[in-house]
Write an enzyme that holds these catalytic residues in place. Structure first.
Site, mmCIF file in Angstrom:
data_model
loop_
_atom_site.group_PDB
_atom_site.id
_atom_site.type_symbol
_atom_site.label_atom_id
_atom_site.label_comp_id
_atom_site.label_asym_id
_atom_site.label_seq_id
_atom_site.Cartn_x
_atom_site.Cartn_y
_atom_site.Cartn_z
ATOM 1 N N ASN A 1 0.855 -1.193 0.000
ATOM 2 C CA ASN A 1 0.000 0.000 0.000
ATOM 3 C C ASN A 1 0.888 1.238 0.000
ATOM 4 O OD1 ASN A 1 -2.859 0.829 0.115
ATOM 5 N ND2 ASN A 1 -2.275 1.871 1.994
ATOM 6 N N ALA B 1 -18.258 0.057 -0.433
ATOM 7 C CA ALA B 1 -17.462 -0.584 0.617
ATOM 8 C C ALA B 1 -18.045 -1.950 0.969
ATOM 9 C CB ALA B 1 -17.428 0.312 1.857
ATOM 10 N N GLU C 1 -23.784 13.109 0.843
ATOM 11 C CA GLU C 1 -23.257 13.111 2.207
ATOM 12 C C GLU C 1 -22.344 14.316 2.434
ATOM 13 O OE1 GLU C 1 -23.463 8.701 3.963
ATOM 14 O OE2 GLU C 1 -21.649 9.066 2.799
#
Length: 397
Positions: A38, A313, A170
């Site tokens: 990562n 997700a 959101e």
């Protein structure tokens, strides 16, 4: 020479982290050599990024150190950026080295999809990472400070959010909560601040329950949001956007939340893609590559009606679990499991104490939906880090 199979996982998003954590749990010591790659040493909670972007929360609360999630005796963590994937050689080229693999999991996350709209890539900001939301938050505050020096420039106080999907809705929920605080802090007349939400589709939150969409738009309209639904952004420039039939909205802040495509590295690697995403088989493998699994934003899967699942997700987490199961099964020569998405429900926050959602076959709105959103966030923390992570981070979500 070691005959232990090498598993390399690219990306510590929802799919990559869940794959790594399940492998950590299921594999015996020395059964496989697992490496997680990562570019940051943390995993960030993408579904929480709209809050720090608007300035209603600290970006630190949306990230979790990878070292606190994985067992370093079972998983090697490499902090690096992937430069190239070479499936023909079973190698991954990093910016500072090369990794060879027997099994590869690609979960590199998506990139903003601009649909070829001129200027969008250059002049719009995106809610995509911890660093990008820091930039947005500081940029918004800076516009208020600029306005105090140049009070004739009302475009400093005009905010355009492109896209009325979950991220866009959101974010404007949080931004509309943040604006009154900024007006107070900088002594700005709140009536001068404009928030536009521009969406090309005929409805906000396309595909969501119409009754709940209407409720959401009503809540946000009362908070000062102006919706331009069924109106496309045609061009973005340093001075704002051109929408619809040539109307200009002057703004120094354009935030694009209108879509995600896959990752260019996957296209460059020679995989067959649609907008950078690979149509995986029922076991989450790339067609023609039985040792390459693809999860999250990089994978393309279709629902029973033949429409692609949105890259959420929830689906990435479920893919991570099945991906890990199938990697273990491959190593042990056992049958693989087919992936079947189980929709647990969907909740969208609309700012403090407000949300809409569908869960357990029922509709929720207002404070109850907001509590449901909190419960979902806490459940995710528990899945990846157990009670210690819930206690450490739960109060912030």
């Amino acid at each position: 020479m070691s005959n232990i199979p090498k598993i390399v996982i690219l990306g510590a998003g929802y799919g990559g982290v869940l794959t790594a954590l399940r492998l950590q749990k299921e594999l015996n010591y020395n059964e496989a050599d697992v490496t997680l790659v990562n570019k940051h040493d943390y995993h960030y909670i993408t579904t929480h990024l709209h809050m720090p972007a608007a300035g209603t929360d600290n970006p630190e609360n949306a990230r979790v150190s990878i070292s606190k999630l994985i067992d370093e005796f079972k998983i090697d963590f490499v902090k690096s950026t992937v430069v190239q994937i070479r499936p023909q050689d079973k190698k991954v080229i990093l910016e500072d080295g090369t990794l060879s693999y027997d099994y590869l999991v690609i979960g590199l996350g998506g990139e903003p999809e601009t649909f070829g709209i001129p200027g969008l890539g250059e002049h719009a900001m995106n809610i995509r990472s911890i660093n990008s939301v820091r930039l947005i938050r500081e940029h918004i505050e800076y516009q208020f400070a600029r306005y105090k020096r140049e009070p004739h420039r009302t475009d400093y106080l005009t905010f355009v959010v492109g896209g009325a999907g979950f991220t866009g809705i959101e974010f404007i929920g949080e931004l509309s909560d943040r604006i009154p605080e900024l007006c107070k802090q900088f002594d700005v007349d709140p009536t001068l601040v404009k928030i536009y939400n521009v969406e090309a589709a005929p409805t906000a939150l396309p595909g969501f329950d119409p009754e709940l969409v209407e409720y959401a738009m009503d809540v946000l309209t009362k908070k000062g949001v102006t919706f331009r639904i069924g109106t496309a952004i045609k061009e973005c420039s340093p001075d704002g956007v051109i929408v619809g039939e040539g109307e200009e909205i002057k703004s120094q802040t354009v935030i694009w939340t209108g879509g995600i495509r896959g990752n260019r590295l996957i296209e460059e690697a020679g995989f067959e893609t649609m907008r950078g995403r690979v149509k995986v088989d029922e076991f989450l493998r790339s067609p023609g590559s039985e040792n390459v699994y693809i999860v999250g934003d990089n994978s393309l899967m279709f629902n029973p009606e033949g429409r692609p699942y949105p890259p959420t997700a929830q689906i990435a987490m479920q893919q991570g679990v099945i991906c890990a199961n199938n990697l273990v099964a491959s190593i042990r020569n056992q049958p693989l499991k087919t992936f079947s998405f189980s929709n647990k429900g969907t909740v969208a926050s609309l700012g403090k104490g407000e949300a809409i959602g569908i869960a357990f076959g029922k509709k929720y709105k207002g404070r109850v939906a907001a509590w449901l959103k909190k419960a979902i966030d806490l459940r995710y923390l528990f899945i990846i880090g157990g009670i210690p992570l819930v206690l450490r981070k739960g109060k912030f979500l």
